[in-house]
Design a protein around this motif. Structure first.
Motif, mmCIF file in Angstrom:
data_model
loop_
_atom_site.group_PDB
_atom_site.id
_atom_site.type_symbol
_atom_site.label_atom_id
_atom_site.label_comp_id
_atom_site.label_asym_id
_atom_site.label_seq_id
_atom_site.Cartn_x
_atom_site.Cartn_y
_atom_site.Cartn_z
ATOM 1 N N HIS A 17 1.003 -1.363 0.068
ATOM 2 C CA HIS A 17 -0.129 0.056 0.041
ATOM 3 C C HIS A 17 0.810 1.397 -0.049
ATOM 4 N N GLY A 18 2.007 1.203 -0.839
ATOM 5 C CA GLY A 18 2.774 2.362 -0.930
ATOM 6 C C GLY A 18 3.810 2.430 0.030
ATOM 7 N N LEU A 19 4.232 1.728 0.757
ATOM 8 C CA LEU A 19 5.067 1.883 1.897
ATOM 9 C C LEU A 19 6.178 0.609 1.977
ATOM 10 N N VAL A 20 7.350 0.664 1.822
ATOM 11 C CA VAL A 20 8.271 -0.255 2.056
ATOM 12 C C VAL A 20 9.311 0.087 3.101
ATOM 13 N N ARG A 21 8.922 -0.605 4.154
ATOM 14 C CA ARG A 21 9.501 -0.318 5.530
ATOM 15 C C ARG A 21 11.206 -0.643 5.363
ATOM 16 N N PRO A 22 11.841 0.219 5.972
ATOM 17 C CA PRO A 22 13.337 -0.171 6.125
ATOM 18 C C PRO A 22 13.627 -1.613 6.424
ATOM 19 N N SER A 23 12.718 -2.316 7.295
ATOM 20 C CA SER A 23 13.141 -3.635 7.805
ATOM 21 C C SER A 23 12.863 -4.733 6.787
ATOM 22 N N VAL A 24 12.105 -4.138 5.424
ATOM 23 C CA VAL A 24 12.099 -5.375 4.270
ATOM 24 C C VAL A 24 13.520 -5.560 3.675
ATOM 25 N N PHE A 25 14.572 -4.724 3.590
ATOM 26 C CA PHE A 25 15.788 -4.735 3.197
ATOM 27 C C PHE A 25 16.451 -6.101 3.919
ATOM 28 N N ASP A 26 16.392 -6.040 5.132
ATOM 29 C CA ASP A 26 16.907 -6.912 6.083
ATOM 30 C C ASP A 26 16.312 -8.456 5.847
ATOM 31 N N ARG A 43 4.298 2.746 -8.411
ATOM 32 C CA ARG A 43 5.613 2.320 -9.093
ATOM 33 C C ARG A 43 7.056 2.412 -8.134
ATOM 34 N N ASP A 44 6.900 3.502 -7.157
ATOM 35 C CA ASP A 44 8.006 3.668 -6.372
ATOM 36 C C ASP A 44 8.258 2.508 -5.318
ATOM 37 N N VAL A 45 7.337 1.806 -5.008
ATOM 38 C CA VAL A 45 7.438 0.567 -4.137
ATOM 39 C C VAL A 45 8.092 -0.732 -4.960
ATOM 40 N N LEU A 46 7.870 -0.931 -6.149
ATOM 41 C CA LEU A 46 8.773 -1.880 -7.113
ATOM 42 C C LEU A 46 10.120 -1.206 -7.415
ATOM 43 N N VAL A 47 10.430 -0.008 -7.705
ATOM 44 C CA VAL A 47 11.753 0.502 -7.701
ATOM 45 C C VAL A 47 12.305 0.190 -6.452
ATOM 46 N N GLU A 48 11.968 0.432 -5.285
ATOM 47 C CA GLU A 48 12.767 0.307 -3.927
ATOM 48 C C GLU A 48 12.986 -1.283 -3.854
ATOM 49 N N GLU A 50 13.222 -3.524 -6.282
ATOM 50 C CA GLU A 50 14.036 -3.890 -7.124
ATOM 51 C C GLU A 50 15.602 -3.694 -6.816
ATOM 52 N N ALA A 51 15.819 -2.907 -5.726
ATOM 53 C CA ALA A 51 17.456 -2.430 -5.161
ATOM 54 C C ALA A 51 17.604 -4.086 -4.494
ATOM 55 N N ILE A 52 16.690 -4.824 -4.135
ATOM 56 C CA ILE A 52 16.888 -5.979 -3.214
ATOM 57 C C ILE A 52 17.178 -7.240 -4.555
ATOM 58 N N ALA A 53 16.429 -7.283 -5.290
ATOM 59 C CA ALA A 53 16.075 -8.451 -6.514
ATOM 60 C C ALA A 53 15.217 -7.917 -7.257
ATOM 61 N N PRO A 54 15.062 -8.901 -8.397
ATOM 62 C CA PRO A 54 14.091 -8.737 -9.597
ATOM 63 C C PRO A 54 12.673 -8.892 -8.811
ATOM 64 N N VAL A 55 11.838 -8.229 -9.553
ATOM 65 C CA VAL A 55 10.355 -8.107 -8.660
ATOM 66 C C VAL A 55 9.327 -8.576 -10.180
ATOM 67 N N LEU A 56 8.461 -9.418 -9.822
ATOM 68 C CA LEU A 56 7.207 -9.880 -10.443
ATOM 69 C C LEU A 56 6.317 -9.664 -9.495
ATOM 70 N N ALA A 57 5.179 -8.760 -10.059
ATOM 71 C CA ALA A 57 4.270 -8.282 -9.026
ATOM 72 C C ALA A 57 2.619 -8.444 -10.002
ATOM 73 N N VAL A 58 1.671 -8.384 -9.114
ATOM 74 C CA VAL A 58 0.400 -8.524 -9.572
ATOM 75 C C VAL A 58 -0.592 -7.470 -9.035
ATOM 76 N N PHE A 59 -1.654 -7.140 -9.753
ATOM 77 C CA PHE A 59 -2.704 -6.053 -9.143
ATOM 78 C C PHE A 59 -3.261 -6.800 -7.917
ATOM 79 N N GLY A 60 -3.669 -5.657 -7.163
ATOM 80 C CA GLY A 60 -4.340 -5.799 -6.187
ATOM 81 C C GLY A 60 -5.762 -5.083 -6.323
ATOM 82 N N ASN A 61 -6.674 -5.185 -5.375
ATOM 83 C CA ASN A 61 -7.972 -4.669 -5.550
ATOM 84 C C ASN A 61 -7.845 -2.975 -5.286
ATOM 85 N N THR A 62 -6.660 -2.421 -4.912
ATOM 86 C CA THR A 62 -6.526 -0.901 -4.716
ATOM 87 C C THR A 62 -5.476 -0.449 -5.655
#
Length: 161
Positions: A17-26, A43-48, A50-62
């Motif tokens: 929902h638009g937030l990448v917590r710093p703890s996700v990186f660890d 899109r910013d969530v996916l860009v963040e 992708e700094a960890i690894a390639p991302v494949l994502a799907v649509f959610g209802n929001t």
């Protein structure tokens, strides 16, 4: 072939929902791929991620219907294990039984409910990594790490701080 070549580590995340917590990186450090089960929030969530690894994502209802890089569902095979990713809302109220009936893959990953869940049934694995974004309800934010070793999947939930 070495053990390392037979072991695959995949990050599972949903409901950011638009937030990448710093703890996700660890929590997702060292994964080779990230599968996002929807309600990305921009899109910013996916860009963040992708700094960890390639991302494949799907649509959610929001998610916006014209959100670039999102699919309705993803089917991906890693280490001989087939994985299906969808948000789950397409089934109304997603339950392990509904997902197992709808999709034939070995591992089924979904989100939507924000509730962490790991279910093994019929030799298959159903995983909701929980919600990684803004805290809602009385649930601890989390992600999951899927390990595929010699063609066998296993998963662990990782709480986020």
């Amino acid at each position: 072939m070495s053990v390392a070549e037979r072991t695959h580590l995949i990050g599972l995340i949903s409901d950011t929902h638009g937030l990448v917590r710093p703890s996700v990186f660890d929590a997702l450090a060292g994964v080779q791929l990230i599968l996002h089960a929807g309600d990305v929030g921009g899109r910013d969530v996916l860009v963040e991620l992708e700094a960890i690894a390639p991302v494949l994502a799907v649509f959610g209802n929001t998610d916006e219907p014209d959100h670039p890089g999102l699919e309705t569902e993803r089917v991906h095979t890693v280490g001989g294990v087939s994985i299906h990713v969808s948000h789950g809302h397409e089934l109304g109220r997603p339950t392990p039984a509904a997902l197992l009936a709808a999709y034939p893959q070995d591992v089924l990953v979904y989100g939507h409910t924000h509730r962490q869940l790991i279910t093994r049934a019929e030799g298959r694995l159903v995983v909701n990594p929980g919600a990684a974004g803004p805290r809602r309800f009385d649930l601890v934010p989390s992600v999951a790490r899927l390990t595929i070793r010699d063609g066998a999947p296993d998963v662990e939930l990782v709480p986020l701080t």
